[in-house]
Design an enzyme around this catalytic site. Structure first.
Site, PDB file in Angstrom:
ATOM      1  N   CYS A  15      44.385 -43.208  20.745  1.00  0.00           N
ATOM      2  CA  CYS A  15      43.305 -42.217  20.764  1.00  0.00           C
ATOM      3  C   CYS A  15      42.690 -42.280  19.377  1.00  0.00           C
ATOM      4  O   CYS A  15      43.391 -42.076  18.381  1.00  0.00           O
ATOM      5  CB  CYS A  15      43.881 -40.831  21.041  1.00  0.00           C
ATOM      6  SG  CYS A  15      42.701 -39.488  20.878  1.00  0.00           S
ATOM      7  N   GLU A  40      34.396 -40.045  32.573  1.00  0.00           N
ATOM      8  CA  GLU A  40      35.422 -39.417  33.431  1.00  0.00           C
ATOM      9  C   GLU A  40      34.842 -39.054  34.792  1.00  0.00           C
ATOM     10  O   GLU A  40      35.554 -39.005  35.788  1.00  0.00           O
ATOM     11  CB  GLU A  40      36.022 -38.197  32.732  1.00  0.00           C
ATOM     12  CG  GLU A  40      36.827 -38.628  31.529  1.00  0.00           C
ATOM     13  CD  GLU A  40      38.067 -37.794  31.275  1.00  0.00           C
ATOM     14  OE1 GLU A  40      38.208 -36.738  31.898  1.00  0.00           O
ATOM     15  OE2 GLU A  40      38.878 -38.235  30.439  1.00  0.00           O
ATOM     16  N   HIS A  62      37.719 -44.358  25.569  1.00  0.00           N
ATOM     17  CA  HIS A  62      37.024 -44.406  26.860  1.00  0.00           C
ATOM     18  C   HIS A  62      35.972 -45.525  26.928  1.00  0.00           C
ATOM     19  O   HIS A  62      35.655 -46.018  27.991  1.00  0.00           O
ATOM     20  CB  HIS A  62      36.291 -43.092  27.131  1.00  0.00           C
ATOM     21  CG  HIS A  62      37.171 -41.995  27.641  1.00  0.00           C
ATOM     22  ND1 HIS A  62      38.234 -41.515  26.925  1.00  0.00           N
ATOM     23  CD2 HIS A  62      37.141 -41.291  28.798  1.00  0.00           C
ATOM     24  CE1 HIS A  62      38.807 -40.543  27.618  1.00  0.00           C
ATOM     25  NE2 HIS A  62      38.165 -40.391  28.755  1.00  0.00           N
ATOM     26  N   CYS A  65      36.273 -45.174  20.436  1.00  0.00           N
ATOM     27  CA  CYS A  65      36.815 -44.165  21.351  1.00  0.00           C
ATOM     28  C   CYS A  65      37.458 -44.911  22.521  1.00  0.00           C
ATOM     29  O   CYS A  65      36.893 -45.899  23.014  1.00  0.00           O
ATOM     30  CB  CYS A  65      35.696 -43.256  21.847  1.00  0.00           C
ATOM     31  SG  CYS A  65      36.217 -42.141  23.152  1.00  0.00           S
ATOM     32  N   ASP A 112      47.766 -40.445  24.359  1.00  0.00           N
ATOM     33  CA  ASP A 112      46.321 -40.197  24.302  1.00  0.00           C
ATOM     34  C   ASP A 112      46.050 -38.764  24.734  1.00  0.00           C
ATOM     35  O   ASP A 112      46.886 -38.125  25.379  1.00  0.00           O
ATOM     36  CB  ASP A 112      45.560 -41.179  25.213  1.00  0.00           C
ATOM     37  CG  ASP A 112      44.039 -40.992  25.123  1.00  0.00           C
ATOM     38  OD1 ASP A 112      43.555 -40.600  24.037  1.00  0.00           O
ATOM     39  OD2 ASP A 112      43.340 -41.213  26.125  1.00  0.00           O
ATOM     40  N   SER A 113      44.849 -38.297  24.412  1.00  0.00           N
ATOM     41  CA  SER A 113      44.444 -36.970  24.862  1.00  0.00           C
ATOM     42  C   SER A 113      44.302 -36.945  26.390  1.00  0.00           C
ATOM     43  O   SER A 113      44.332 -35.892  26.992  1.00  0.00           O
ATOM     44  CB  SER A 113      43.109 -36.605  24.216  1.00  0.00           C
ATOM     45  OG  SER A 113      42.157 -37.606  24.510  1.00  0.00           O
TER      46      SER A 113
HETATM   47  N1  DGL Z   1      40.783 -40.401  23.366  1.00  0.00           N
HETATM   48  C1  DGL Z   1      39.676 -39.881  22.610  1.00  0.00           C
HETATM   49  C2  DGL Z   1      39.284 -40.877  21.514  1.00  0.00           C
HETATM   50  O1  DGL Z   1      39.596 -42.054  21.574  1.00  0.00           O
HETATM   51  C3  DGL Z   1      38.481 -39.576  23.497  1.00  0.00           C
HETATM   52  C4  DGL Z   1      38.679 -38.384  24.392  1.00  0.00           C
HETATM   53  C5  DGL Z   1      38.850 -37.089  23.654  1.00  0.00           C
HETATM   54  O2  DGL Z   1      37.904 -36.631  22.971  1.00  0.00           O
HETATM   55  O3  DGL Z   1      39.931 -36.526  23.749  1.00  0.00           O
HETATM   56  O4  DGL Z   1      38.666 -40.495  20.565  1.00  0.00           O
END
Ligand code: DGL
Length: 274
Positions: free
Chosen positions: A69, A158, A192, A190, A6-7
């Site tokens: 992600c 976050e 999050h 997403c 993930d990012s």
């Molecule tokens: N993990 C990203 C997503 O699911 C969200 C956070 C980001 O923008 O890096 O799209």
């Protein structure tokens, strides 16, 4: 091992469900926190970062990687699967979260009753890509899609502003059009957003089904492994949970627990920039 990429921290919501569904398997998680968020960046940059993360996880001995992600599972994943994987790792596989999320959501849809209206929220990059639209149309051409980019949510989450009045105000604003368009299913596109699932359900009301993406993806991962015993055999099953981040280890462990819903004891910092 199964790699989860993930990012940053949101993918831990998926890792939690994967751990529950497949407790005996070894998982290695990489959060590219130093370069997050990906959601506001160009597809070219997101592809480059994703490819570097994938290479790192394969080098660590992963047999299969789940890109947990949504942003990286849209355009960049296609390029990884169609070009990079074939050239460099033809015996391994990389899967994303969009296809299984869509399959999971379609299960709760009644094809015969009324028109299927699907609302999707996610980052700018995910909403601008056509990935969700294409996957839904493949399964049901009649489906109507309503998308909304919700870029303020990742920073609020976050920051831990889950129960704040401000977050609820912003959510109400973002969800207004989807409610007015009378969507019957809402996809949290997403990684999050599942931590806001209850709040979002409260705002949209019980007549809208807010899909549970991490559970749906975990179910399909389990199913994939059953259907691919030759790959499953190669995956280590020593119950390991290994965490890597490209940024601060302490921050990863402390904020990450909100998403993982369990303590994260050991994290290693790595560098993906060559
Ligand atoms: N993990 C990203 C997503 O699911 C969200 C956070 C980001 O923008 O890096 O799209």
């Amino acid at each position: 091992m199964i790699g989860v990429l993930d990012s940053g921290l949101g993918g831990l919501t998926f890792l939690k469900e994967f751990s529950d569904a497949l407790p005996g398997y070894s998982f290695v998680y990489l959060g590219d926190n130093a370069r997050a968020p990906y959601g506001n960046k160009s597809q070219e940059i997101i592809y480059k970062y994703t490819r570097q993360g994938v290479e790192f996880l394969f080098d660590k001995g992963c047999e299969l990687i789940i890109i947990a992600c949504n942003t990286a599972s849209s355009e960049p994943l296609k390029k990884i699967q169609q070009e990079f994987l074939l050239e460099k790792y033809p015996d391994k596989n990389v899967l994303g979260v969009i296809v299984p999320t869509v399959e999971g959501a379609m299960q709760s849809i009644n094809y015969n009753s009324k028109k299927n209206k699907i609302g999707i929220i996610g980052t700018k990059a995910t909403m601008e890509s056509k990935s969700y639209d294409q996957e839904f149309k493949k399964l049901s051409p009649k489906v109507e899609i309503y998308k909304k980019a919700t870029p303020l949510l990742v920073p609020l989450i976050e920051e831990g502003w889950l129960d704040r009045r401000e977050t609820k105000m912003i959510l109400r604003y973002y969800l207004r059009d989807l409610k007015n368009n009378k969507v019957n299913t809402l996809i949290l596109g997403c990684t999050h957003y599942p931590v806001l699932h209850k709040t979002i359900q409260g705002i949209v009301g019980s007549q809208i089904n807010v899909a549970d993406a991490p559970k749906a993806v975990a179910l399909r991962l389990k199913d994939y492994l059953t259907r691919h015993p030759e790959r499953d055999e190669k995956i280590e099953k020593k119950r390991k949970r290994i965490f890597y981040t490209t940024d601060d280890k302490k921050r990863f462990a402390s904020i990450g627990q909100r998403f993982y819903k369990a303590p994260i004891k050991k994290v290693e910092k790595i560098n993906l920039e060559q």
